[in-house]
Design a protein around this motif. Structure first.
Motif, PDB file in Angstrom:
ATOM      1  N   LYS A   1       2.800  -1.557  11.956  1.00  0.00           N
ATOM      2  CA  LYS A   1       1.829  -0.618  11.099  1.00  0.00           C
ATOM      3  C   LYS A   1       0.699  -0.034  11.623  1.00  0.00           C
ATOM      4  CE  LYS A   1       2.630  -3.581   6.923  1.00  0.00           C
ATOM      5  NZ  LYS A   1       3.560  -2.580   6.480  1.00  0.00           N
TER       6      LYS A   1
ATOM      7  N   GLY B   1      -1.471   4.597   6.758  1.00  0.00           N
ATOM      8  CA  GLY B   1      -0.390   4.186   5.881  1.00  0.00           C
ATOM      9  C   GLY B   1       0.998   4.453   6.669  1.00  0.00           C
TER      10      GLY B   1
ATOM     11  N   GLU C   1       4.092   3.502   9.080  1.00  0.00           N
ATOM     12  CA  GLU C   1       4.474   2.303   9.971  1.00  0.00           C
ATOM     13  C   GLU C   1       5.943   2.778  10.741  1.00  0.00           C
ATOM     14  OE1 GLU C   1       4.851  -0.188   6.452  1.00  0.00           O
ATOM     15  OE2 GLU C   1       6.964   0.488   6.138  1.00  0.00           O
TER      16      GLU C   1
ATOM     17  N   LYS D   1       6.719   6.162   5.955  1.00  0.00           N
ATOM     18  CA  LYS D   1       5.703   6.174   5.143  1.00  0.00           C
ATOM     19  C   LYS D   1       6.307   5.853   3.854  1.00  0.00           C
ATOM     20  CE  LYS D   1       1.087   7.804   3.989  1.00  0.00           C
ATOM     21  NZ  LYS D   1       0.086   8.879   4.334  1.00  0.00           N
TER      22      LYS D   1
END
Lengths: 114, 112
Positions: free
Chosen positions: B58, B62, B64, B78
């Motif tokens: 992560k 937001g 990853e 995302k």
């Protein structure tokens, strides 16, 4: 601001002139890197320093290019007798050999050679 | 030699939809993988990295990324895209000499 800073942000020069760029790394970082990015491409490695020692130079770095980091803090990249093909974004990054593996980048210096 | 490939020059996604930006890598040894984002006339901003540990990493804003060793991939994801995510995204690998090798970049367009 404690990030990597670069000056100038933009430079326009005529072919054949010399230019010098400066990079100030994050203060506790002992390694400093220079990259060049041309339009539509990812950045390409040019050279890097650990403290004041220049440890590696790319084949991209012709004899017209020279970089220094005299006191192990800021660095300068000089291009002599600029050519139109030198037009690019020059990026500086820094990290610390004993810290995490992340290089943090400055905003870059955009060079245009006319 | 270490390398990364980003097979898509551009990805278009509607706002609110999930997004994926693809990256594959070729390294000898254990890969150190990164994603950076670049906004117009700006330098590169670090998003996230994989060094070791969990395959799902992560990062900032937001985002990853999933490390897949068998497929040698490190795709950026995302769950819900924002218009402000529109930018140029670079996948990168750190080589044994500690320099970063970047892919060509993928331009992400989020459509309102």
């Amino acid at each position: 601001d404690t990030g990597v800073s670069q000056n100038p942000r933009h430079k326009i020069t005529k072919r054949g002139q010399n230019v010098t760029f400066r990079c100030d790394p994050i203060s506790e970082h002992n390694r400093l890197y220079w990259y060049r990015q041309t339009l539509g491409q990812g950045p390409e490695f040019l050279t890097y320093f650990q403290n004041e020692a220049q440890l590696e130079k790319s084949r991209l770095l012709s004899d017209r290019f020279s970089a220094e980091r005299p006191k192990g803090s800021f660095s300068t990249l000089e291009i002599q007798r600029t050519e139109q093909g030198d037009s690019a974004m020059y990026l500086c990054a820094s990290d610390h050999i004993a810290a995490d593996e992340t290089q943090y980048f400055g905003p870059g210096t955009r060079l245009l050679v006319l | 030699a270490q390398s990364v490939a980003q097979p898509e020059d551009q990805v278009n996604v509607a706002e609110g939809n999930p997004l994926t930006v693809k990256c594959t890598y070729s390294v000898s040894g254990n890969p150190y993988l990164f994603w950076y984002v670049q906004y117009p006339n700006r330098g590169l901003q670090f998003l996230l990295k994989y060094i070791t540990g969990d395959n799902l990493v992560k990062g900032s804003y937001g985002f990853e990324a999933e490390f897949n060793k068998s497929q040698t991939s490190f795709h950026l994801k995302k769950p819900s895209a924002l218009v402000s995510d529109s930018a140029l995204y670079f996948c990168a690998v750190r080589d044994i000499y500690d320099k970063i090798i970047f892919g060509k970049g993928t331009r992400l367009h989020i459509l309102p």
